[in-house]
Scaffold this motif. Sequence first.
Motif, short mmCIF file in Angstrom:
data_model
loop_
_atom_site.label_atom_id
_atom_site.label_comp_id
_atom_site.label_asym_id
_atom_site.label_seq_id
_atom_site.Cartn_x
_atom_site.Cartn_y
_atom_site.Cartn_z
N VAL A 118 97.07 56.14 -5.79
CA VAL A 118 97.80 57.36 -6.14
C VAL A 118 96.77 58.47 -6.29
N SER A 119 97.02 59.61 -5.66
CA SER A 119 96.08 60.73 -5.74
C SER A 119 96.83 62.02 -6.07
N ALA A 120 96.12 62.97 -6.63
CA ALA A 120 96.72 64.27 -6.98
C ALA A 120 95.75 65.38 -6.66
N SER A 121 96.28 66.49 -6.13
CA SER A 121 95.45 67.64 -5.80
C SER A 121 95.87 68.84 -6.65
N GLU A 122 95.00 69.83 -6.71
CA GLU A 122 95.21 70.95 -7.62
C GLU A 122 96.41 71.82 -7.26
N ASN A 123 96.97 71.67 -6.06
CA ASN A 123 98.16 72.44 -5.70
C ASN A 123 99.44 71.80 -6.25
N GLY A 124 99.31 70.67 -6.97
CA GLY A 124 100.46 70.06 -7.61
C GLY A 124 101.05 68.87 -6.90
N HIS A 133 103.85 71.17 -10.75
CA HIS A 133 103.72 72.25 -11.74
C HIS A 133 103.75 73.59 -11.00
N PRO A 134 104.94 74.09 -10.66
CA PRO A 134 105.05 75.33 -9.88
C PRO A 134 104.31 76.49 -10.55
N ASP A 135 103.60 77.27 -9.74
CA ASP A 135 102.88 78.46 -10.18
C ASP A 135 101.70 78.15 -11.10
N HIS A 136 101.30 76.87 -11.18
CA HIS A 136 100.14 76.51 -11.99
C HIS A 136 99.28 75.52 -11.22
N THR A 137 98.01 75.46 -11.59
CA THR A 137 97.08 74.53 -10.97
C THR A 137 97.14 73.19 -11.68
N LEU A 138 97.37 72.13 -10.93
CA LEU A 138 97.36 70.80 -11.52
C LEU A 138 95.94 70.45 -11.96
N GLN A 139 95.81 70.01 -13.21
CA GLN A 139 94.48 69.74 -13.75
C GLN A 139 94.20 68.27 -13.94
N TYR A 140 95.24 67.46 -14.11
CA TYR A 140 95.00 66.05 -14.41
C TYR A 140 96.20 65.22 -14.01
N ASN A 163 90.63 56.65 5.17
CA ASN A 163 90.35 58.08 5.00
C ASN A 163 91.67 58.83 5.08
N TRP A 164 92.05 59.52 4.02
CA TRP A 164 93.30 60.27 4.03
C TRP A 164 93.00 61.74 3.73
N ARG A 165 93.55 62.62 4.55
CA ARG A 165 93.23 64.05 4.45
C ARG A 165 94.46 64.93 4.21
N GLU A 166 95.57 64.35 3.80
CA GLU A 166 96.79 65.13 3.66
C GLU A 166 96.71 66.18 2.55
N HIS A 167 95.80 66.00 1.60
CA HIS A 167 95.64 66.99 0.52
C HIS A 167 94.84 68.22 0.96
N THR A 168 94.11 68.10 2.06
CA THR A 168 93.21 69.17 2.52
C THR A 168 93.97 70.49 2.67
N PRO A 169 93.38 71.61 2.19
CA PRO A 169 92.01 71.79 1.67
C PRO A 169 91.92 71.77 0.14
N HIS A 170 92.93 71.28 -0.54
CA HIS A 170 92.97 71.38 -2.00
C HIS A 170 92.13 70.28 -2.66
N LYS A 171 91.45 70.64 -3.72
CA LYS A 171 90.59 69.71 -4.46
C LYS A 171 91.41 68.56 -5.04
N ILE A 172 90.85 67.35 -4.97
CA ILE A 172 91.48 66.19 -5.57
C ILE A 172 91.16 66.18 -7.07
N CYS A 173 92.21 66.19 -7.89
CA CYS A 173 92.03 66.20 -9.35
C CYS A 173 91.77 64.80 -9.89
N ASN A 174 92.48 63.82 -9.34
CA ASN A 174 92.31 62.45 -9.81
C ASN A 174 92.83 61.48 -8.76
N VAL A 175 92.29 60.29 -8.79
CA VAL A 175 92.73 59.23 -7.90
C VAL A 175 92.83 57.95 -8.74
#
Length: 204
Positions: A64-70, A90-97, A42-54
Amino acid sequence: MGGITCISHDGVSGNIFAVGNMNGLVRVMDRRMDARTGTVANWREHTPHKICNVFMRPGQAEVVSASENGDVKYWDLRHRESVFTLADTHPDHTLQYMVAHESAPVVMTASNATVKFWNQRGSSIGAVAANRSGASGAASYMKTLAGYGASRTQMVRVTAAALHGYLPVAVMVSDDGRVSCIQPVKASMRPPPTLASSRASSIL
């Protein structure tokens, strides 16, 4: 654990699964174990940002995981904390994929109309814009394979992307209906030399 947003498996036995959720949790589970005790990590380092992909590399103890904060994080199943973080891709943008290469140490991220390529040291090795080829001179070609929507002049958004398992080729889909093929010029995109990749490189 909150709404699940993505899932991946080990690519070999199919017994190990990694999932990400809306609250930034990355969980790895073993289906051979009881549902109540089958959690491997269980890894929570991305919290509270949504996980885009794993993503799990086949036959490896790496996630490898990615969250919407980039942030893109590398995990080892043997450790409780991430082993490396690629921050603010992706500074100033939401990571989507995000998608990781199966055999080469390369990650591709997408936000708005831009796809970026990164090596495992966290260095950028190229970027391409969905609405024009060669945003930073990082594409030797960018060919539109198919178009299913009306052409638009405004900025488009990347909705999906994929990396070829062996060749240095990427494909991305944008919300204007285009499917585009990209071949970065950076040599670091190439997987480690093998008989198969050596033969493939001769036809590129």
